[in-house]
Write an enzyme that holds these catalytic residues in place. Sequence first.
Site, PDB file in Angstrom:
ATOM      1  N   PRO A  39       0.823  -1.217   0.000  1.00 25.14           N
ATOM      2  CA  PRO A  39       0.000   0.000   0.000  1.00 25.14           C
ATOM      3  C   PRO A  39       0.850   1.258   0.000  1.00 25.14           C
ATOM      4  CG  PRO A  39      -0.156  -1.153   2.123  1.00 25.14           C
ATOM      5  CD  PRO A  39       0.706  -1.996   1.235  1.00 25.14           C
ATOM      6  N   ASP A  40       0.382   2.340  -0.632  1.00 28.05           N
ATOM      7  CA  ASP A  40       1.089   3.620  -0.547  1.00 28.05           C
ATOM      8  C   ASP A  40       0.703   4.289   0.775  1.00 28.05           C
ATOM      9  OD1 ASP A  40      -1.436   4.611  -0.995  1.00 28.05           O
ATOM     10  OD2 ASP A  40      -1.010   5.485  -2.947  1.00 28.05           O
ATOM     11  N   PHE A  41       1.118   5.518   0.983  1.00 33.38           N
ATOM     12  CA  PHE A  41       0.768   6.207   2.224  1.00 33.38           C
ATOM     13  C   PHE A  41      -0.638   6.797   2.159  1.00 33.38           C
ATOM     14  CE2 PHE A  41       5.077   7.683   4.227  1.00 33.38           C
ATOM     15  CZ  PHE A  41       5.243   6.409   4.720  1.00 33.38           C
ATOM     16  N   ARG A  42      -0.865   7.540   1.069  1.00 38.27           N
ATOM     17  CA  ARG A  42      -1.960   8.500   1.116  1.00 38.27           C
ATOM     18  C   ARG A  42      -3.203   8.166   0.309  1.00 38.27           C
ATOM     19  NH1 ARG A  42       2.808  10.847   1.553  1.00 38.27           N
ATOM     20  NH2 ARG A  42       3.172  12.143   3.391  1.00 38.27           N
ATOM     21  N   ASN A 113      10.988   5.042  -2.399  1.00 40.24           N
ATOM     22  CA  ASN A 113      10.528   3.767  -1.847  1.00 40.24           C
ATOM     23  C   ASN A 113      11.629   3.036  -1.091  1.00 40.24           C
ATOM     24  OD1 ASN A 113       8.162   4.391  -3.012  1.00 40.24           O
ATOM     25  ND2 ASN A 113       8.360   3.001  -4.752  1.00 40.24           N
ATOM     26  N   ASP A 115      11.241  -0.342  -0.631  1.00 39.72           N
ATOM     27  CA  ASP A 115      10.963  -1.757  -0.893  1.00 39.72           C
ATOM     28  C   ASP A 115      12.033  -2.444  -1.739  1.00 39.72           C
ATOM     29  OD1 ASP A 115      10.428  -0.882  -3.531  1.00 39.72           O
ATOM     30  OD2 ASP A 115       8.298  -0.633  -3.106  1.00 39.72           O
ATOM     31  N   HIS A 132      15.211   7.775   0.427  1.00 40.84           N
ATOM     32  CA  HIS A 132      14.801   7.573   1.821  1.00 40.84           C
ATOM     33  C   HIS A 132      15.425   6.308   2.401  1.00 40.84           C
ATOM     34  CE1 HIS A 132      11.082  10.316   1.011  1.00 40.84           C
ATOM     35  NE2 HIS A 132      12.211  10.975   1.064  1.00 40.84           N
TER      36      HIS A 132
END
Length: 290
Positions: A39-42, A113, A115, A132
């Site tokens: 899932p993304d954040f927003r 990301n 991941d 990040h």
Amino acid sequence: MTKGNTDVIRKISSHLKANPKAKVILLVGAGISTSCGIPDFRSPKTGLYHNLSKLNLPFAEAVFDIEFFEDNPKPFYLLAKELYPGNFKPSKFHYLMRLFQDEGRLQRIYTQNIDTLEREAGTKEEYVIEAHGSFASNHCIDCDKQFPMEYFKTKIESSLDINSKKFEFAKCDKCGGLVKPNIVFFGEDLPVKFFETWDNDLKWMGSAKGSDTLVIVAGTSLAVYPFASLPTEIPKKVTRSLVNLETVGDFKTNPRNSDLVYCGDIDEAATILATELGWENKLDKFIEEG
Ligand code: CNA
């Protein structure tokens, strides 16, 4: 699946075909991995922030807040277990980025990301800037001692439940501080490599012909700084494109006449672009073998 304006993708393809020396810089975020099951954040209803209520956080971003982590590392551990690399396969868009590399058309991928799916798809380290950070290494949040990937991974893979009283968080063998993956939390600095490489790529864009570069911003809400400011720094002579479900950031607040904006699904865009560039068989092969 949301379909965008195919003409926009055709324009991206035409630019690359008309300028055989042109290279692409990609600025990407969580939206390129949602089809992988992360899932993304927003995104409303499906985003991580929507699903964090079970973790009883004071505010959603707390899960990536360094001060909150010091007091209560458990929510991050629960999330890390879910997101940990190895649990997911790259998307079509990740493989399209790999194809840009294989076809000699990739300058850089800047990803927000954590991941590591860019690497998983076979893109070489020299092309990928993990703005990040990632789970690939760890450090002590008190004395900064560095630890290999396994140090945190074994905790995540432990047969002990994180809720069990016997569960022990990864601790520094030198000072006893908490050890966490080198992913950038709110309140932490971005890697020096991110700033250095971006400066160099900016110089390259500044010195090259405008048509020799194309920037594709994809799958990001452009809400997290300093990453969100990158599109504003792109020289005016360089074409910027956005591939996202919604128009975001500088594309919304300071649009340029030359901007190419595709509002639609990322993998749909990858399929159209690969077809336009004659790479569809190569893309299909990656998906089959992935
Ligand atoms: P975000 O703020 O959640 O925004 C994601 C954007 O992608 C939104 O604008 C969505 O509309 C868009 N989007 C979602 N699905 C699709 C799709 N199928 N096609 C096209 N667009 C889509 O995420 P950002 O990356 O902008 O925020 C930065 C944070 C998110 C970084 O700090 C990451 O570490 C963090 N994050 C990373 C992951 C990951 O590693 N996969 C997952 C969740 C969050």
